[in-house]
Design an enzyme around this catalytic site. Structure first.
Site, PDB file in Angstrom:
ATOM      1  N   THR A  88     -21.745 -41.406  27.033  1.00  0.00           N
ATOM      2  CA  THR A  88     -21.689 -41.243  25.806  1.00  0.00           C
ATOM      3  C   THR A  88     -21.350 -39.695  25.232  1.00  0.00           C
ATOM      4  OG1 THR A  88     -23.082 -43.224  25.400  1.00  0.00           O
ATOM      5  CG2 THR A  88     -22.791 -41.580  23.558  1.00  0.00           C
ATOM      6  N   SER A 125     -23.225 -59.005  50.034  1.00  0.00           N
ATOM      7  CA  SER A 125     -23.045 -57.666  50.779  1.00  0.00           C
ATOM      8  C   SER A 125     -24.312 -57.479  51.684  1.00  0.00           C
ATOM      9  CB  SER A 125     -22.780 -56.615  50.011  1.00  0.00           C
ATOM     10  OG  SER A 125     -23.697 -56.270  49.120  1.00  0.00           O
ATOM     11  N   GLY A 164     -27.208 -42.601  32.053  1.00  0.00           N
ATOM     12  CA  GLY A 164     -27.647 -41.267  32.540  1.00  0.00           C
ATOM     13  C   GLY A 164     -26.592 -40.428  32.982  1.00  0.00           C
ATOM     14  N   VAL A 165     -25.397 -40.996  33.323  1.00  0.00           N
ATOM     15  CA  VAL A 165     -24.355 -40.219  34.056  1.00  0.00           C
ATOM     16  C   VAL A 165     -23.260 -39.486  33.052  1.00  0.00           C
ATOM     17  CG1 VAL A 165     -24.327 -41.594  36.105  1.00  0.00           C
ATOM     18  CG2 VAL A 165     -22.799 -42.380  34.065  1.00  0.00           C
ATOM     19  N   PRO A 199     -23.944 -46.301  35.508  1.00  0.00           N
ATOM     20  CA  PRO A 199     -25.311 -46.432  35.524  1.00  0.00           C
ATOM     21  C   PRO A 199     -25.899 -45.569  34.226  1.00  0.00           C
ATOM     22  CG  PRO A 199     -25.042 -45.247  37.516  1.00  0.00           C
ATOM     23  CD  PRO A 199     -23.602 -45.749  36.932  1.00  0.00           C
ATOM     24  N   LYS A 244     -23.321 -47.068  46.593  1.00  0.00           N
ATOM     25  CA  LYS A 244     -24.142 -47.296  47.825  1.00  0.00           C
ATOM     26  C   LYS A 244     -24.401 -46.110  48.626  1.00  0.00           C
ATOM     27  CE  LYS A 244     -23.150 -52.264  47.729  1.00  0.00           C
ATOM     28  NZ  LYS A 244     -22.626 -53.382  48.487  1.00  0.00           N
TER      29      LYS A 244
END
Length: 808
Positions: A359, A675, A355-356, A353, A718
């Site tokens: 880059t 799921s 912002g982790v 996702p 999750k």
């Protein structure tokens, strides 16, 4: 009459570093006192002198063992003294004699000798003819032919005389001179000379060819120089560019160290430019093409830092966690250290996702290894020419982004970051992802062909790092060429550590107050994380920390000197009211409301599922932008409830008298995936049986018509979302039990992870005892079962958005 040889003793002169041969008159330099005295004595005694040869030129006073056993009997004609030359004696060399040792050593050497038995020289006519012929060729090759010398050579009557004469003419090595001197057979000496002449003639011809080639090359260079000077003068008269662009480009091509085929192509283009002139319409196109060629790093590479300890240290300095990525880079460095340049560059995909740190860790990889880093953003790219370049036939054509990145990096082994590779599009101009197949294929990218360059460029030493938010939009052939590493988000403790160790320091530097002591305590950080952000990464967290620091910067600009301590109570003042509630997804145990779990391109999220029943005719309504797969999961859940109605304490006919409305909030966000199956089934059964659902339980899993719970994907994302929402228990498929050890330690410690193999097990854990009778049309009149959407329902919550990664 006796045949005993007569032993004669006469003055002797030993020679150092060379030998002489009979049949000629020559001068010999004298440097030693005894040798000068011997020469003078010979003159006084009638001229006879014995010429000897030393084995070792360093011996000053030779003995018998230091002298060659064959000497030359000579007659001294004169002793000469000349300035700058020294003493020389003119001697006539007669014949070989057998040296029998020294008699007297003072005041000069005297040598004893006996005459040699002369062997008859029969035959050898062929060798004589060949020797004279080779000598003539040798002299012609060296350009030193002398008719008088050749006439003297032809006048020699025997092979021995010819061998001695030719040996005196040639610069024979000392070892070979000794062989010739001690060989008494004239025919054998001539064969030795003939073999030596043949070798020397071959060497002379090779030397002559080299000199001829060098002379022709020099003449050509001089001719080209003169022609270029004339062309320069002509261009000057025509008023064209006087800076001599052609010569400048020629020098750049020579300095670029291009491969042979590229260099040849560049020189051909340069000739075209030279013939067409600077005013030609095509001149600017050719000039731009040549400038691109000479600016590319064809043979320039940065040296890798292959210290695995240093590489790991740099990666740890820049980023918290992300051990999978760091381990892979350290593995690459270790293998590169062992395999050398034979190893090709790595092709790694970082998926996760926003912002982790996908880059930013690519930048750290380049810094750790010591390479240049170039970033190429692929988001929204729809033209194949963006990757491969435009052909030169088009106006304004330029190379593709890969070649431009190499030009900017100035090295052919940089780290190239292909950002947002999952957002590459395609239209009538081509499919960029198809062009990337060659770029990211280790079997092909050693000869990457850009349409503009029309020559191959080696990309095999480049480290390609691609980033993506989701994988299902990346074409399968392209994804198959990459090694994908999941970066699924941070738990709260990791975010606190990142903020303390990295983000706070970065914001202090960015706002110019790094010298001011600022403390942002842990409760304050947790309040920002819990009540002002809801994300998998830390981008919003960094933004809010920056907002806090700006408030402090205002105080510093007004004259405050600090230190500053920001507490939890200050956060409301700096950031305003809470934007998100922290805790369980629901405020209380409710009927027909289940907390599901979902994963999307933005990480994991909780997924509230609501079911409302009303009197009707069995119509089923599904709302919340549900996709086909999720609609089918709802149908399967209803079918299971209908098939097991009696076991659930319900009347089968009830389903035909009730309208069922299933809604998943945040209706603007498309949702899909299987799921949510057990969540949908639990919510439906809860609505019919009036059994409340535990508010601290979340669940994920696909359900079949028989009630079996099947495995899902995205478990880490999750469970992180459940932990972030304050969930205590997560129900997941039993087949996913193998994935639990890979979850973060804090997740496994804080969450009660329960596996289920059948829907009955899910209902037993998730539903409480009924607080009212099961749903009945007669008793509930159609109003029972209505529920409201809690304010904490996640924004963008989805089992799986239509454009997100599959999770089952």
């Amino acid at each position: 009459m006796s045949d005993t040889p007569v032993l004669t003793q006469i003055p002797a002169v030993p020679l150092r570093g060379g030998a002489v041969f009979p049949g000629i008159t020559t001068t010999i330099s004298i440097g030693r006192r005894r040798s000068l005295a011997a020469a003078q004595a010979a003159v006084e005694q009638g001229g006879q002198l014995l010429i000897l040869v030393q084995y070792d030129a360093e011996v000053e006073l030779p003995g018998d063992d230091d002298l060659v056993p064959i000497g030359i009997l000579a007659t001294v004609r004169d002793v000469l003294r000349a300035p700058h030359v020294g003493v020389q004696m003119l001697v006539e060399l007669h014949r070989r004699v057998n040296f029998k040792g020294l008699g007297v050593t003072e005041p000069y050497l005297q040598g004893r000798y006996v005459e040699l038995e002369v062997e008859p020289e029969t035959g050898g006519e062929t060798a004589v003819i060949q020797t004279i012929a080779y000598l003539e060729q040798y002299a012609d090759t060296l350009g030193e032919s002398n008719q008088q010398v050749m006439a003297t050579t032809r006048s020699k009557s025997t092979p021995g005389e010819l061998a001695d004469y030719v040996a005196g003419l040639l610069n024979v090595p000392f070892g070979l001179e000794l062989d010739l001197l001690t060989t008494t057979s004239g025919i054998k000496r001539l064969n030795i000379i003939l073999e030596y002449l043949q070798q020397e003639l071959k060497i002379a011809k090779v030397r002559q060819k080299i000199q001829t080639d060098a002379r022709e090359s020099a003449e050509k260079a001089q001719r080209d120089y003169m022609l270029r000077e004339q062309m320069r003068a002509i261009r000057k008269e025509l008023g064209e560019d006087g800076n001599d662009l052609i010569e400048e480009l020629r020098q750049k091509i020579a300095a670029a160290e291009m491969p042979n085929e590229v260099n040849e192509r560049a020189l051909n283009e340069l000739k075209r430019l030279e013939y067409q002139g600077q005013q030609s319409a095509e001149a600017s196109v050719i000039r731009t093409y040549l400038e691109w060629l000479v600016e590319l790093p064809w043979n320039k590479m940065t040296e890798d830092n292959l210290d695995v300890v240093h590489v790991r240290q740099v990666l740890d300095e820049d980023h918290y966690g992300l051990d999978d990525v760091k381990d892979r880079i350290v593995e690459y460095v270790a293998v590169r250290k062992l395999a050398g340049t034979k190893m090709r560059g790595a092709i790694i995909n970082l998926n996760g996702p926003p912002g982790v740190g996908k880059t930013s860790i690519a930048t750290s990889v380049a810094r750790a290894i010591g390479r240049e880093m170039v970033r190429i953003s692929l988001g929204g790219v729809r033209d194949e020419a963006e990757i491969r370049g435009h052909r030169r036939t088009y106006i304004g054509a330029i190379p593709g982004r890969i070649i431009r990145a190499l030009r900017d990096a100035k090295t052919r082994n940089p780290v190239i970051v292909l950002d947002e590779i999952d957002k590459v599009g395609a239209d009538w101009r081509g499919d960029p992802s198809s062009a990337l197949l060659e770029v990211l294929d280790p079997e092909q990218n050693h000869s990457f062909a850009d349409h503009y360059l029309e020559v191959s460029f080696d990309l095999s030493q480049v480290i390609f790092i691609t980033t993506s938010n989701q994988l299902n939009t990346i074409p399968a052939p392209l994804f198959d060429r990459m090694e994908s590493i999941q970066m699924l988000g941070y738990i709260e403790d990791e975010k606190v550590a990142i903020a303390e160790q990295y983000l706070l320091k970065k914001q202090l530097r960015g706002h110019g107050i790094e010298e001011i002591e600022v403390a942002l305590d842990e409760p304050a950080l947790r309040k920002i994380i819990r009540h002002h952000t809801r994300e998998a990464g830390v981008r919003q967290l960094e933004r809010h920390i920056g907002k806090v620091i700006r408030k402090l910067a205002v105080k510093v600009a007004a004259g405050a000197t600090g230190p500053f301590s920001v507490t939890e109570a200050d956060i409301a003042e700096f950031l305003g009211p809470d934007k998100f509630t922290y805790g369980v997804a629901e405020e209380k145990d409710e009927i027909g409301v289940v907390t599901g779990l979902a994963v999307s391109g933005f990480g994991g999220n909780t997924l509230p599922i609501e079911v409302s029943l009303s009197e009707g005719n069995g119509r089923i309504t599904l709302t919340g932008s549900l996709g086909d797969v999720m609609r089918e999961s709802a149908q399967a859940a209803l079918t299971y409830a209908r098939a097991n109605a009696r076991a659930l304490g319900l009347k089968p006919a009830l389903f035909d008298k009730v309208n069922i409305h299933i809604h998943v909030p945040d209706g603007a966000t498309p949702k899909d995936g299987p799921s949510a199956g057990i969540g949908l089934a639990t919510a439906v059964i809860s609505a019919f049986t009036r059994r409340p659902v535990r508010r601290d339980v979340a669940m994920t899993g696909e359900v079949t018509l028989r009630g079996k719970v099947l495995a899902i994907g995205g478990l880490k994302s999750k469970t992180i979302a459940a932990h972030r929402a304050g969930i205590k228990t997560v129900i997941l498929p039993k087949e996913n039990a193998k994935d639990i050890p890979e979850l973060p330690d804090r997740i496994r410690e804080d969450l009660n992870l329960v596996t289920a193999n059948h829907l009955d097990e899910v209902l037993a854990m998730a539903l409480l005892e009924a607080t009212e009778p099961p749903f009945s049309v007669e008793s509930n009149g159609g109003e029972a079962g209505n529920v409201t959407v809690p304010p904490s329902a996640v924004s963008g919550g989805a089992d799986r958005p239509l454009r997100a990664q599959g999770n089952s």
